[in-house]
Motif scaffolding. Structure first.
Motif, PDB file in Angstrom:
ATOM      1  N   UNK A   1      17.286   8.106  39.963  1.00 25.12           N
ATOM      2  CA  UNK A   1      16.359   8.765  40.862  1.00 25.12           C
ATOM      3  C   UNK A   1      16.746   8.283  42.312  1.00 25.12           C
ATOM      4  N   UNK A   2      17.087   6.929  42.380  1.00 25.33           N
ATOM      5  CA  UNK A   2      17.409   6.560  43.862  1.00 25.33           C
ATOM      6  C   UNK A   2      18.720   7.265  44.254  1.00 25.33           C
ATOM      7  N   UNK A   3      19.752   7.466  43.319  1.00 26.95           N
ATOM      8  CA  UNK A   3      21.022   8.170  43.675  1.00 26.95           C
ATOM      9  C   UNK A   3      20.504   9.404  44.284  1.00 26.95           C
ATOM     10  N   UNK A   4      19.584  10.316  43.690  1.00 26.02           N
ATOM     11  CA  UNK A   4      19.176  11.586  43.922  1.00 26.02           C
ATOM     12  C   UNK A   4      18.693  11.429  45.324  1.00 26.02           C
ATOM     13  N   UNK A   5      17.676  10.489  45.545  1.00 24.09           N
ATOM     14  CA  UNK A   5      17.091  10.461  47.046  1.00 24.09           C
ATOM     15  C   UNK A   5      18.344  10.335  48.260  1.00 24.09           C
ATOM     16  N   UNK A   6      19.318   9.515  47.690  1.00 22.16           N
ATOM     17  CA  UNK A   6      20.472   9.356  49.002  1.00 22.16           C
ATOM     18  C   UNK A   6      21.287  10.870  48.967  1.00 22.16           C
ATOM     19  N   UNK A   7      21.288  11.478  47.997  1.00 23.00           N
ATOM     20  CA  UNK A   7      22.375  12.622  47.786  1.00 23.00           C
ATOM     21  C   UNK A   7      21.568  14.094  47.918  1.00 23.00           C
ATOM     22  N   UNK A   8      20.282  14.025  47.921  1.00 20.86           N
ATOM     23  CA  UNK A   8      19.520  15.387  47.888  1.00 20.86           C
ATOM     24  C   UNK A   8      19.809  15.929  49.210  1.00 20.86           C
ATOM     25  N   UNK A   9      20.115  15.443  50.483  1.00 15.94           N
ATOM     26  CA  UNK A   9      20.291  16.516  51.424  1.00 15.94           C
ATOM     27  C   UNK A   9      21.623  16.991  51.648  1.00 15.94           C
ATOM     28  N   UNK A  10      22.555  16.431  50.597  1.00 11.46           N
ATOM     29  CA  UNK A  10      23.935  17.085  50.760  1.00 11.46           C
ATOM     30  C   UNK A  10      24.395  17.923  49.277  1.00 11.46           C
ATOM     31  N   UNK A  11      23.607  17.416  48.331  1.00  5.70           N
ATOM     32  CA  UNK A  11      24.267  18.034  46.946  1.00  5.70           C
ATOM     33  C   UNK A  11      23.054  18.948  46.424  1.00  5.70           C
ATOM     34  N   UNK A  12      23.115  19.861  45.694  1.00  2.00           N
ATOM     35  CA  UNK A  12      22.155  20.573  44.878  1.00  2.00           C
ATOM     36  C   UNK A  12      21.817  20.217  43.625  1.00  2.00           C
ATOM     37  N   UNK A  13      23.127  19.703  43.012  1.00  2.00           N
ATOM     38  CA  UNK A  13      22.834  19.114  41.664  1.00  2.00           C
ATOM     39  C   UNK A  13      23.196  17.809  41.206  1.00  2.00           C
ATOM     40  N   UNK A  14      22.734  17.224  40.418  1.00  2.10           N
ATOM     41  CA  UNK A  14      23.094  15.700  40.173  1.00  2.10           C
ATOM     42  C   UNK A  14      23.136  15.788  38.651  1.00  2.10           C
ATOM     43  N   UNK A  15      24.409  15.117  38.259  1.00  2.00           N
ATOM     44  CA  UNK A  15      24.761  14.888  36.747  1.00  2.00           C
ATOM     45  C   UNK A  15      23.994  13.374  36.497  1.00  2.00           C
ATOM     46  N   UNK A  16      23.359  13.220  35.372  1.00  2.00           N
ATOM     47  CA  UNK A  16      22.843  11.955  35.052  1.00  2.00           C
ATOM     48  C   UNK A  16      23.361  11.614  33.458  1.00  2.00           C
ATOM     49  N   UNK A  17      23.396  10.538  33.148  1.00  2.76           N
ATOM     50  CA  UNK A  17      23.793  10.148  32.119  1.00  2.76           C
ATOM     51  C   UNK A  17      22.529  10.326  30.839  1.00  2.76           C
ATOM     52  N   UNK A  18      23.010  10.581  29.572  1.00  7.50           N
ATOM     53  CA  UNK A  18      21.942  10.823  28.529  1.00  7.50           C
ATOM     54  C   UNK A  18      20.918   9.777  28.379  1.00  7.50           C
ATOM     55  N   UNK A  19      21.303   8.425  28.483  1.00  8.17           N
ATOM     56  CA  UNK A  19      20.735   7.357  28.705  1.00  8.17           C
ATOM     57  C   UNK A  19      19.458   7.535  29.658  1.00  8.17           C
ATOM     58  N   UNK A  20      19.556   8.228  30.835  1.00 10.60           N
ATOM     59  CA  UNK A  20      18.716   8.598  31.704  1.00 10.60           C
ATOM     60  C   UNK A  20      17.908   9.872  31.702  1.00 10.60           C
ATOM     61  N   UNK A  21      17.896  10.608  30.309  1.00 10.48           N
ATOM     62  CA  UNK A  21      17.345  11.959  30.393  1.00 10.48           C
ATOM     63  C   UNK A  21      16.028  12.025  30.722  1.00 10.48           C
ATOM     64  N   UNK A  22      15.225  10.568  30.575  1.00  8.74           N
ATOM     65  CA  UNK A  22      13.850  10.636  30.802  1.00  8.74           C
ATOM     66  C   UNK A  22      13.467  10.951  32.457  1.00  8.74           C
ATOM     67  N   UNK A  23      14.727  10.536  33.119  1.00  9.87           N
ATOM     68  CA  UNK A  23      14.411  10.559  34.662  1.00  9.87           C
ATOM     69  C   UNK A  23      14.724  11.914  35.118  1.00  9.87           C
TER      70      UNK A  23
END
Length: 333
Positions: A268-290
Motif C-alpha cells: 500500500x505504501x508503494x501504491x501511494x508513491x506510484x499512484x501519480x505515475x502508474x495506473x496498475x500495481x502488481x503485488x505478491x500473492x502474500x499481500x492479496x488482502x491488501x
C-alpha cells in the motif's frame, strides 16, 4: 504471399539494480529483446580511485549478458580479487569491492568519458560488446547523484555520526545499517534526460516500473521533471511491480528506508508513491488482502506470484505485467 512482419510491441522499463536486472532477464525471453528498452538509474554512480563506476548499469548489463556473479548479485562471474587485495595492502580505498574482470569495464568507461563521450554512448558501446540485445539508457548524461543524510548519533563504523554522504558510502560502506533522515538527488533539477529516454517512454506500448527500491532506484529517474511528466502522460499504460512483499524487501533496505522516510513499508505504501505515475500495481500473492487498499489509492491491483526465484519465475512475472497493461482501463483516482 506472406504478410509484412509487424514490429514487436515496444516495452520500456524504469530500472535500477538487481530487481530490475532479474525482471529484464525474464522479459527478454518473452519479448523480442530488441523491443525492450531499460531506462536505468545512474544516481548511484561514483568515482573511486579515479574510475567512474555505474553500479546499476553494470548489474543490468552483466545480468542480460549472462555474466552476473550468482554469488553476490553484482559484478562478474568467475571473478578474482588480486587488485583489491593489493589496494588493501597499500592502504587504498578497498571498501567498495571491484573484481579484476569488473575493473576492465570501469577502465573502459572512464577512458571514454575522459575522451568526451557521453555516458549514454559509452553504455551503448558496452552493451553492444556484451551482446545484451535489449537497449539500455542511463536516465541522463548529466551529473546526478543520490545523497543520503544519516541520523545523528547512529553507529557508523567510524565514518562520522551524521550528515550527508554518497549513496554507495551508505549502501556499501555502512552496509545500509544506519538510520536515514532524508534522501536527495543532487543535480536532478538541472539534469536533462539522455537521448532516447523520452521517446522510449512516449512510444512504448507498455511502461513497466521494475521491482526496484522506489526511493533510491526509481526515485532518481522520476526526480527528473521531464521524465516524471513523460511517465505521467503514459499512466494508464504503466504497470509498477511492488518490491515489498509481506512488509519486507526481498533484497536491500527498501522497506526500512521507506519507514524511516515516513512511508508505510507495504504494498500500500508503494501504491501511494506510484499512484501519480502508474495506473496498475502488481503485488505478491502474500499481500492479496491488501488489494482493496491498493485500489483505494486509485490504482488497479493485480495479485500474482512476484518473487523471482529463477529466470522462469521472472519470465512469468514479465508476462503478468505485460498482460496487466493490455487489460488496462482508466483507474479511478
Amino acid at each position: 504471399m506472406r504478410p509484412p512482419e509487424r514490429p514487436a510491441p515496444a516495452v520500456t522499463v524504469l530500472a535500477g539494480g538487481y530487481g530490475a536486472a532479474r525482471l529484464l532477464q525474464g522479459l527478454v525471453t518473452v519479448c523480442d529483446p530488441a523491443s525492450v528498452t531499460a531506462v536505468v538509474n545512474c544516481g548511484d554512480d561514483m568515482v573511486l580511485g579515479g574510475l567512474h563506476i555505474s553500479p546499476d548499469l553494470d548489474t543490468v548489463t552483466y545480468c542480460l549478458a549472462g555474466e552476473l556473479n550468482p554469488e553476490t548479485g553484482w559484478g562478474l562471474r568467475d571473478e578474482s580479487w588480486r587488485a583489491r587485495e593489493t589496494l588493501r595492502r597499500l592502504g587504498g580505498p578497498s571498501w567498495f569491492a571491484l573484481g579484476d574482470r569488473d575493473l576492465g569495464t570501469h577502465l573502459y568507461r572512464t577512458q571514454r568519458l575522459a575522451e568526451g563521450a557521453p555516458l549514454s554512448l559509452v553504455t551503448a558501446e558496452l552493451t553492444d560488446r556484451w551482446d545484451v540485445g535489449a537497449r539500455l539508457l542511463p536516465v541522463t548524461d548529466d551529473r546526478l547523484r543520490t545523497r543520503v543524510t544519516i541520523a545523528d548519533g547512529t553507529e557508523d563504523n567510524g565514518r562520522g555520526t551524521g550528515g550527508e554522504i554518497g549513496f554507495q558510502e551508505y549502501f556499501v560502506g555502512l552496509a545500509h545499517a544506519v538510520a536515514v533522515r532524508s534522501v536527495r538527488f543532487a543535480g536532478a533539477e538541472r539534469a536533462r534526460p539522455a537521448p532516447g529516454v523520452l521517446n522510449a517512454i512516449a512510444e512504448a506500448n507498455t511502461v513497466l516500473i521494475a521491482p526496484s527500491n522506489p526511493i533510491v532506484s526509481i526515485g532518481p529517474l522520476l526526480a527528473l521533471h521531464e521524465v516524471r511528466r513523460a511517465v505521467m502522460g503514459r499512466r494508464e499504460q504503466t504497470v509498477a511491480i511492488s518490491p515489498i512483499v509481506a512488509g519486507a524487501a526481498l533484497r536491500g533496505p527498501a522497506a526500512r528506508l521507506m519507514a524511516e522516510l515516513g512511508h508505510e513499508p507495504s504494498a500500500v505504501g508503494v501504491a501511494r508513491i506510484y499512484a501519480p505515475v502508474a495506473g496498475t500495481l502488481v503485488i505478491d500473492e502474500q499481500d492479496a488482502a491488501l488489494a482493496p487498499a491498493v485500489e483505494a489509492e486509485g490504482m488497479r491491483c493485480v495479485v500474482a506470484a512476484s518473487i523471482m526465484h529463477t529466470p522462469a519465475h521472472a519470465a512469468t512475472l514479465g508476462r503478468t505485467a505485460l498482460a496487466a497493461a493490455g487489460r488496462a482501463e482508466p483507474a479511478r483516482r
